[in-house]
Design a protein around this motif. Sequence first.
Motif, PDB file in Angstrom:
ATOM      1  N   GLY A  56      20.334  52.022  28.273  1.00  0.00           N
ATOM      2  CA  GLY A  56      19.415  51.194  27.599  1.00  0.00           C
ATOM      3  C   GLY A  56      19.289  49.675  28.155  1.00  0.00           C
ATOM      4  N   ILE A  57      20.200  49.253  29.140  1.00  0.00           N
ATOM      5  CA  ILE A  57      20.175  47.798  29.528  1.00  0.00           C
ATOM      6  C   ILE A  57      20.155  47.847  31.127  1.00  0.00           C
ATOM      7  N   ILE A  58      20.953  48.259  31.692  1.00  0.00           N
ATOM      8  CA  ILE A  58      21.256  48.298  33.091  1.00  0.00           C
ATOM      9  C   ILE A  58      20.171  48.806  33.957  1.00  0.00           C
ATOM     10  N   LEU A  59      19.751  50.247  33.709  1.00  0.00           N
ATOM     11  CA  LEU A  59      19.060  50.841  34.514  1.00  0.00           C
ATOM     12  C   LEU A  59      17.332  50.276  34.212  1.00  0.00           C
ATOM     13  N   ASN A  60      17.255  49.263  33.198  1.00  0.00           N
ATOM     14  CA  ASN A  60      16.047  48.709  32.944  1.00  0.00           C
ATOM     15  C   ASN A  60      15.667  47.308  33.407  1.00  0.00           C
ATOM     16  N   THR A  61      17.072  46.844  33.965  1.00  0.00           N
ATOM     17  CA  THR A  61      16.959  45.488  34.140  1.00  0.00           C
ATOM     18  C   THR A  61      17.497  45.314  35.809  1.00  0.00           C
ATOM     19  N   ARG A  62      18.643  45.967  36.338  1.00  0.00           N
ATOM     20  CA  ARG A  62      19.059  45.673  37.193  1.00  0.00           C
ATOM     21  C   ARG A  62      18.095  46.394  38.651  1.00  0.00           C
ATOM     22  N   PRO A  63      17.344  47.684  38.506  1.00  0.00           N
ATOM     23  CA  PRO A  63      16.705  47.995  39.785  1.00  0.00           C
ATOM     24  C   PRO A  63      15.886  46.952  40.336  1.00  0.00           C
ATOM     25  N   ARG A  64      15.078  46.226  39.862  1.00  0.00           N
ATOM     26  CA  ARG A  64      13.972  45.521  40.339  1.00  0.00           C
ATOM     27  C   ARG A  64      14.749  44.464  41.105  1.00  0.00           C
ATOM     28  N   LYS A  65      15.743  43.764  40.619  1.00  0.00           N
ATOM     29  CA  LYS A  65      16.475  42.828  41.387  1.00  0.00           C
ATOM     30  C   LYS A  65      17.243  43.559  42.582  1.00  0.00           C
ATOM     31  N   SER A  66      17.893  44.643  42.516  1.00  0.00           N
ATOM     32  CA  SER A  66      18.400  45.036  43.380  1.00  0.00           C
ATOM     33  C   SER A  66      17.466  45.607  44.575  1.00  0.00           C
ATOM     34  N   ALA A  67      16.086  46.044  44.314  1.00  0.00           N
ATOM     35  CA  ALA A  67      15.181  46.519  45.113  1.00  0.00           C
ATOM     36  C   ALA A  67      14.805  45.214  45.915  1.00  0.00           C
ATOM     37  N   HIS A  68      14.602  44.090  45.397  1.00  0.00           N
ATOM     38  CA  HIS A  68      14.274  42.989  46.224  1.00  0.00           C
ATOM     39  C   HIS A  68      15.415  42.675  47.219  1.00  0.00           C
ATOM     40  N   ALA A  69      16.605  42.837  46.777  1.00  0.00           N
ATOM     41  CA  ALA A  69      17.755  42.691  47.910  1.00  0.00           C
ATOM     42  C   ALA A  69      17.712  43.746  48.955  1.00  0.00           C
ATOM     43  N   TYR A  70      17.325  44.934  48.577  1.00  0.00           N
ATOM     44  CA  TYR A  70      17.314  45.763  49.596  1.00  0.00           C
ATOM     45  C   TYR A  70      16.151  45.594  50.545  1.00  0.00           C
TER      46      TYR A  70
ATOM     47  N   ILE B 291      31.746  60.340  55.578  1.00  0.00           N
ATOM     48  CA  ILE B 291      31.264  60.213  54.335  1.00  0.00           C
ATOM     49  C   ILE B 291      31.087  58.655  54.165  1.00  0.00           C
ATOM     50  N   ASN B 292      30.059  58.138  53.502  1.00  0.00           N
ATOM     51  CA  ASN B 292      29.986  56.667  53.411  1.00  0.00           C
ATOM     52  C   ASN B 292      29.345  56.794  51.628  1.00  0.00           C
ATOM     53  N   LEU B 293      29.351  55.538  51.129  1.00  0.00           N
ATOM     54  CA  LEU B 293      29.100  55.456  49.778  1.00  0.00           C
ATOM     55  C   LEU B 293      27.953  55.904  49.264  1.00  0.00           C
ATOM     56  N   GLY B 294      26.507  55.564  49.836  1.00  0.00           N
ATOM     57  CA  GLY B 294      25.160  55.880  49.565  1.00  0.00           C
ATOM     58  C   GLY B 294      24.369  54.837  49.307  1.00  0.00           C
ATOM     59  N   THR B 295      23.037  55.234  49.215  1.00  0.00           N
ATOM     60  CA  THR B 295      21.878  54.201  49.401  1.00  0.00           C
ATOM     61  C   THR B 295      20.700  54.881  48.583  1.00  0.00           C
ATOM     62  N   PRO B 296      19.797  54.164  47.845  1.00  0.00           N
ATOM     63  CA  PRO B 296      18.639  54.580  47.355  1.00  0.00           C
ATOM     64  C   PRO B 296      17.855  55.097  48.767  1.00  0.00           C
ATOM     65  N   ASP B 297      16.757  55.842  48.243  1.00  0.00           N
ATOM     66  CA  ASP B 297      15.964  56.279  49.309  1.00  0.00           C
ATOM     67  C   ASP B 297      14.728  55.259  49.947  1.00  0.00           C
ATOM     68  N   GLY B 298      14.557  54.336  49.220  1.00  0.00           N
ATOM     69  CA  GLY B 298      13.675  53.242  49.577  1.00  0.00           C
ATOM     70  C   GLY B 298      14.009  51.889  48.969  1.00  0.00           C
ATOM     71  N   PRO B 299      13.453  50.683  49.167  1.00  0.00           N
ATOM     72  CA  PRO B 299      13.942  49.475  48.768  1.00  0.00           C
ATOM     73  C   PRO B 299      12.737  49.230  47.575  1.00  0.00           C
ATOM     74  N   ASP B 300      12.718  50.323  46.639  1.00  0.00           N
ATOM     75  CA  ASP B 300      11.584  50.003  45.285  1.00  0.00           C
ATOM     76  C   ASP B 300      12.655  50.263  44.065  1.00  0.00           C
ATOM     77  N   ALA B 301      12.060  49.887  43.118  1.00  0.00           N
ATOM     78  CA  ALA B 301      12.900  49.903  41.923  1.00  0.00           C
ATOM     79  C   ALA B 301      13.096  51.376  41.392  1.00  0.00           C
ATOM     80  N   PRO B 302      11.953  52.119  41.328  1.00  0.00           N
ATOM     81  CA  PRO B 302      12.252  53.635  40.929  1.00  0.00           C
ATOM     82  C   PRO B 302      13.516  54.417  41.719  1.00  0.00           C
ATOM     83  N   SER B 303      13.426  54.067  43.171  1.00  0.00           N
ATOM     84  CA  SER B 303      14.601  54.775  44.027  1.00  0.00           C
ATOM     85  C   SER B 303      15.780  54.000  43.673  1.00  0.00           C
ATOM     86  N   VAL B 304      16.013  52.814  43.529  1.00  0.00           N
ATOM     87  CA  VAL B 304      17.087  52.097  42.928  1.00  0.00           C
ATOM     88  C   VAL B 304      17.705  52.480  41.678  1.00  0.00           C
ATOM     89  N   ARG B 305      16.744  52.759  41.016  1.00  0.00           N
ATOM     90  CA  ARG B 305      17.142  53.336  39.389  1.00  0.00           C
ATOM     91  C   ARG B 305      17.626  54.676  39.538  1.00  0.00           C
TER      92      ARG B 305
END
Length: 335
Positions: A60-74, A20-34
Amino acid sequence: MTLPPDHPNVPAPRIGVLLINLGTPDGPDAPSVRRYLAEFLSDRRVVEIPPIVWQPVLRGIILNTRPRKSAHAYSQVWREDGSPLAAFTRAQATALADAFGDGVTVDWAMRYGRPAIGERLAAMKAAGCEQILLAPLYPQYCAATTATANDKAFAELATMRWQPAIRTLPPYYDDPAYIDALKRSVEAGLAALDFSPEAILTSFHGMPQRTLELGDPYHCHCQKTARLLGEALGRAVIVTFQSRFGRAKWLEPATDNILKALPGQRTKRVAVVAPGFSVDCLETLEELAIRGRKQFSAAGGTHFAYLPCLNDSAIGIEMLRKLLARELEGWTRTA
């Protein structure tokens, strides 16, 4: 009516090992990261703020701002076969598939995202696994990692009428096999460099300072891992903590701050290793190997190396085989 064990519809009894490991989005895109962050940051083990306070901030804040930045990192570390964390964990399971005999099934799952722990446990049970070793791949124990992985598995067990027997892999932060594997891996990494590091940083994932004050042993486990690794290498290492999030006080010193400060202290050649991660992932490949290098160079550093995690290396797989075989004793006599 309960079917007898030799009934044709009942699979032959098997033993299961679930990595078992932590986890990951399905893809390096904002919807998957969200979607991934919504599950991850809603875990009460991860964010210990009352939901009535936290959920409006998250939604209200994090899921509307962080996914795009994290998707770029992924996107900077994504592989053809998926995220590094999933790819390496899958490779570990494949490498261990035949390590414990014909009657043992080795599978893998993610605490957040896919393949889900519940899905894989159900599949193992359906395949006849009546004894299952849960193996959260976190060397140092933390409630936000080890405990929540076990919690998720136990929740799945609560839905089963016929439950398998369960064991859990304990933290192995000071296990001689783990320390020796780290030592050998770091030494091999250092030998391959074209420079001699003046300092070695051991960067662990950060946790809020409050977790230490509440009794979580994670900080102490990290310190002991680093001390034992330094002793094995015959040189001191610098302990740092990465991946701060939010405004709360986190464990210190912070990895990025140390990387920025070292060149001013006449330390311009550095190697970084991440002993708290069983496999490379976003936090090691993007945060350390990419951003860490830039931070160090911008501050005046001249030589930087990130040394990979154990991953599915021969050294790492042999270490896992030893740890898992020990926990399987009494269930299987294969060593």
